[in-house]
Motif scaffolding. Structure first.
Motif, PDB file in Angstrom:
ATOM      1  N   SER A  72       0.693 -16.600 -12.533  1.00 35.89           N
ATOM      2  CA  SER A  72       1.193 -15.282 -12.665  1.00 35.89           C
ATOM      3  C   SER A  72       0.276 -13.971 -11.965  1.00 35.89           C
ATOM      4  CB  SER A  72       0.890 -14.925 -14.160  1.00 35.89           C
ATOM      5  OG  SER A  72       2.075 -15.653 -14.809  1.00 35.89           O
ATOM      6  N   LEU A  73      -0.513 -14.389 -11.134  1.00 34.77           N
ATOM      7  CA  LEU A  73      -1.636 -13.566 -10.493  1.00 34.77           C
ATOM      8  C   LEU A  73      -0.675 -12.789  -9.510  1.00 34.77           C
ATOM      9  CD1 LEU A  73      -4.349 -12.815  -9.948  1.00 34.77           C
ATOM     10  CD2 LEU A  73      -4.542 -14.663  -8.227  1.00 34.77           C
ATOM     11  N   ILE A  74      -1.015 -11.362  -9.714  1.00 37.52           N
ATOM     12  CA  ILE A  74      -0.057 -10.595  -8.758  1.00 37.52           C
ATOM     13  C   ILE A  74      -1.366  -9.539  -8.310  1.00 37.52           C
ATOM     14  CG2 ILE A  74       2.185 -10.850  -9.531  1.00 37.52           C
ATOM     15  CD1 ILE A  74       1.992  -8.231 -11.044  1.00 37.52           C
ATOM     16  N   ARG A  75      -1.000  -9.068  -7.144  1.00 36.65           N
ATOM     17  CA  ARG A  75      -1.924  -7.969  -6.456  1.00 36.65           C
ATOM     18  C   ARG A  75      -1.426  -6.787  -6.261  1.00 36.65           C
ATOM     19  NH1 ARG A  75      -5.956 -11.338  -5.555  1.00 36.65           N
ATOM     20  NH2 ARG A  75      -5.726 -13.472  -4.662  1.00 36.65           N
ATOM     21  N   PRO A  76      -2.176  -5.604  -6.616  1.00 34.95           N
ATOM     22  CA  PRO A  76      -1.687  -4.321  -6.265  1.00 34.95           C
ATOM     23  C   PRO A  76      -1.241  -4.122  -4.850  1.00 34.95           C
ATOM     24  CG  PRO A  76      -3.607  -4.309  -7.570  1.00 34.95           C
ATOM     25  CD  PRO A  76      -3.477  -5.524  -7.205  1.00 34.95           C
ATOM     26  N   GLY A  77      -0.166  -3.462  -4.513  1.00 33.73           N
ATOM     27  CA  GLY A  77       0.392  -3.161  -3.304  1.00 33.73           C
ATOM     28  C   GLY A  77       1.390  -4.321  -2.900  1.00 33.73           C
ATOM     29  N   SER A  78       1.504  -5.313  -3.704  1.00 28.62           N
ATOM     30  CA  SER A  78       2.524  -6.467  -3.524  1.00 28.62           C
ATOM     31  C   SER A  78       4.047  -5.856  -3.921  1.00 28.62           C
ATOM     32  CB  SER A  78       2.238  -7.593  -4.284  1.00 28.62           C
ATOM     33  OG  SER A  78       1.017  -8.242  -3.836  1.00 28.62           O
ATOM     34  N   ARG A  79       5.033  -6.490  -2.978  1.00 27.90           N
ATOM     35  CA  ARG A  79       6.323  -6.064  -3.438  1.00 27.90           C
ATOM     36  C   ARG A  79       6.839  -7.348  -4.074  1.00 27.90           C
ATOM     37  NH1 ARG A  79      10.738  -4.697   1.237  1.00 27.90           N
ATOM     38  NH2 ARG A  79       9.463  -2.631   1.030  1.00 27.90           N
ATOM     39  N   LEU A  80       7.352  -7.048  -5.299  1.00 25.84           N
ATOM     40  CA  LEU A  80       8.074  -8.291  -5.841  1.00 25.84           C
ATOM     41  C   LEU A  80       9.508  -8.048  -6.229  1.00 25.84           C
ATOM     42  CD1 LEU A  80       5.563  -8.620  -9.251  1.00 25.84           C
ATOM     43  CD2 LEU A  80       5.969 -10.119  -7.089  1.00 25.84           C
ATOM     44  N   TYR A  81      10.341  -9.016  -5.986  1.00 28.03           N
ATOM     45  CA  TYR A  81      11.798  -8.907  -6.094  1.00 28.03           C
ATOM     46  C   TYR A  81      12.080  -9.230  -7.361  1.00 28.03           C
ATOM     47  CZ  TYR A  81      12.105  -8.782  -0.977  1.00 28.03           C
ATOM     48  OH  TYR A  81      11.912  -8.305   0.130  1.00 28.03           O
TER      49      TYR A  81
END
Length: 89
Positions: A72-81
């Motif tokens: 569940s780790l996501i980073r700012p600036g990433s694009r998630l579909y």
């Protein structure tokens, strides 16, 4: 020369086996997406997309599947579909 040929063959078979071991990520053509901002989590994104569902766990699972996320780790600036059924207006 024989060693060079065997080395090339060995490297080729390793590349094929590693490529087949990679998880299949579905095509993202036509899917909506969101940009991750500082402080966002998969849970908050899913909750914003499907506020009437109560428990956004199923949407979190689908976002992870669509993006090939192992955690569940996501980073700012990433694009998630995101699932099109839950796209933000």
């Amino acid at each position: 020369m024989a060693l060079l040929s065997l080395g090339g063959f060995w490297l080729g078979t390793r590349a094929v086996s590693q490529a087949s071991a990679a998880p299949a990520v579905p095509s993202h053509a036509g899917l909506p997406w969101v940009t991750v901002h500082e402080g966002d989590t998969l849970w908050t994104i899913a909750d914003a997309m499907a506020p009437d569902e109560g428990d956004p766990g199923a949407v979190v699972t689908e976002i992870k599947r669509l993006n090939g996320l192992p955690s569940s780790l996501i980073r700012p600036g990433s694009r998630l579909y995101v699932p099109s059924a839950h796209a933000l207006p």
